[in-house]
Motif scaffolding. Sequence first.
Motif, short mmCIF file in Angstrom:
data_model
loop_
_atom_site.label_atom_id
_atom_site.label_comp_id
_atom_site.label_asym_id
_atom_site.label_seq_id
_atom_site.Cartn_x
_atom_site.Cartn_y
_atom_site.Cartn_z
N PHE A 184 -58.81 5.07 30.41
CA PHE A 184 -60.21 5.14 29.96
C PHE A 184 -60.47 4.06 28.91
N THR A 185 -61.51 3.25 29.12
CA THR A 185 -61.91 2.26 28.13
C THR A 185 -63.40 2.43 27.83
N PHE A 186 -63.75 2.27 26.56
CA PHE A 186 -65.15 2.43 26.16
C PHE A 186 -66.01 1.31 26.73
N LYS A 187 -65.42 0.15 26.92
CA LYS A 187 -66.17 -1.00 27.42
C LYS A 187 -66.70 -0.75 28.81
N ASN A 188 -65.90 -0.12 29.67
CA ASN A 188 -66.28 0.08 31.06
C ASN A 188 -66.87 1.46 31.34
N ALA A 189 -66.89 2.31 30.35
CA ALA A 189 -67.37 3.68 30.55
C ALA A 189 -68.89 3.74 30.44
N SER A 190 -69.48 4.75 31.05
CA SER A 190 -70.91 4.99 30.89
C SER A 190 -71.18 5.48 29.47
N ALA A 191 -72.43 5.43 29.07
CA ALA A 191 -72.78 5.87 27.72
C ALA A 191 -72.42 7.34 27.51
N ASP A 192 -72.67 8.18 28.52
CA ASP A 192 -72.36 9.61 28.39
C ASP A 192 -70.86 9.82 28.27
N ALA A 193 -70.07 9.10 29.06
CA ALA A 193 -68.61 9.26 29.02
C ALA A 193 -68.05 8.77 27.69
N ALA A 194 -68.55 7.62 27.19
CA ALA A 194 -68.06 7.08 25.93
C ALA A 194 -68.38 8.02 24.77
N SER A 195 -69.61 8.54 24.76
CA SER A 195 -69.98 9.48 23.69
C SER A 195 -69.22 10.80 23.83
N GLY A 196 -68.95 11.20 25.07
CA GLY A 196 -68.19 12.43 25.29
C GLY A 196 -66.79 12.35 24.70
N ALA A 197 -66.17 11.16 24.78
CA ALA A 197 -64.84 10.99 24.18
C ALA A 197 -64.90 11.15 22.67
N CYS A 198 -65.95 10.64 22.06
CA CYS A 198 -66.09 10.76 20.60
C CYS A 198 -66.35 12.21 20.19
N LEU A 199 -67.19 12.89 20.97
CA LEU A 199 -67.60 14.24 20.61
C LEU A 199 -66.50 15.29 20.78
N LYS A 200 -65.37 14.88 21.38
CA LYS A 200 -64.23 15.80 21.44
C LYS A 200 -63.73 16.14 20.03
N CYS A 201 -63.83 15.15 19.14
CA CYS A 201 -63.39 15.37 17.76
C CYS A 201 -64.58 15.53 16.80
N HIS A 202 -65.59 14.71 17.00
CA HIS A 202 -66.73 14.68 16.08
C HIS A 202 -67.75 15.72 16.50
#
Length: 308
Positions: A84-102
Amino acid sequence: MKSQKTVLLLTLIFSLSTFALYSTSGYIGDKACLECHDGLMGKSKGNIHFRLQDFETKGHKKGCESCHGPGAAHAEEGDAAKIFTFKNASADAASGACLKCHQGMNASDWNLSDHAANEVACSTCHPVHQPKSMAKSEPELCMSCHNDIRVKSFYPSHHPMREGKMKCSSCHQHHGSLVKNLKTNERLNDLCLSCHAEKRGPFVFEHAPVTEDCMSCHNPHGTVANNLLKQNEPFLCLQCHESHFHAGRLGLTEDRTLPSTGWTSENPHGTEGWRRAFLTKCTQCHFKIHGTDDPSQSTSGGGRGMIR
């Protein structure tokens, strides 16, 4: 001697079990990541995520792979699509990775935000690997997208953002809120009145637009008219109030003398005097426009003239 052997044996068992855990789950640990991405360590010096890595690794968490997912297949094949890379991910997927902790503060309202609705990811503003948590400082970061607000900040009347006394986040909750991405969960007026407390009522004589919405008359991002008004007076007021009937009448050509007192009022403007008086600024007379507890002198308006 026997105790040292016991410690070494336990350490070996622990290491093997940890390796087995990583190998069976696809996680390989930070050292394997940094064999290829060694430049990130120097680039990310001071980054909050990297400062927490040692703590997370000792707690048997996954370091880089906490955000990027298991790296075994990626490391083995060198294929960027295998991780998984933030560069190639959709906005929802990238934010979802952050929201796992935040998940604290206002992150729970992220899905209500205009940023989420417009496919802006957390990583758009918060670079994951840079030393600072924000790509730029405010208000430059916000205005790199909101160019219309940047233009308004240069209007003659504006909040003191360019002067460094306010930031966008003084009023806005970028991560979402229940009211238009603003730092209030109730009325918009409550946010304005947190600074402009002198306008807070309740008053005996209230001005309806003031109690309903400050933005009926004001544009908080900047205007050409004074006091952040959407239009100059009297044009703003005349959108709701009809003009005084006096404004259409011709004035006197001579000075006016009051019979009761003998006091004479000069008339330098001639027949245009009434027009000039009633079609300049309404607040010349109605200066308590946000509300007052004192009745006006007029009886026809029931004291609601807001002139004192």
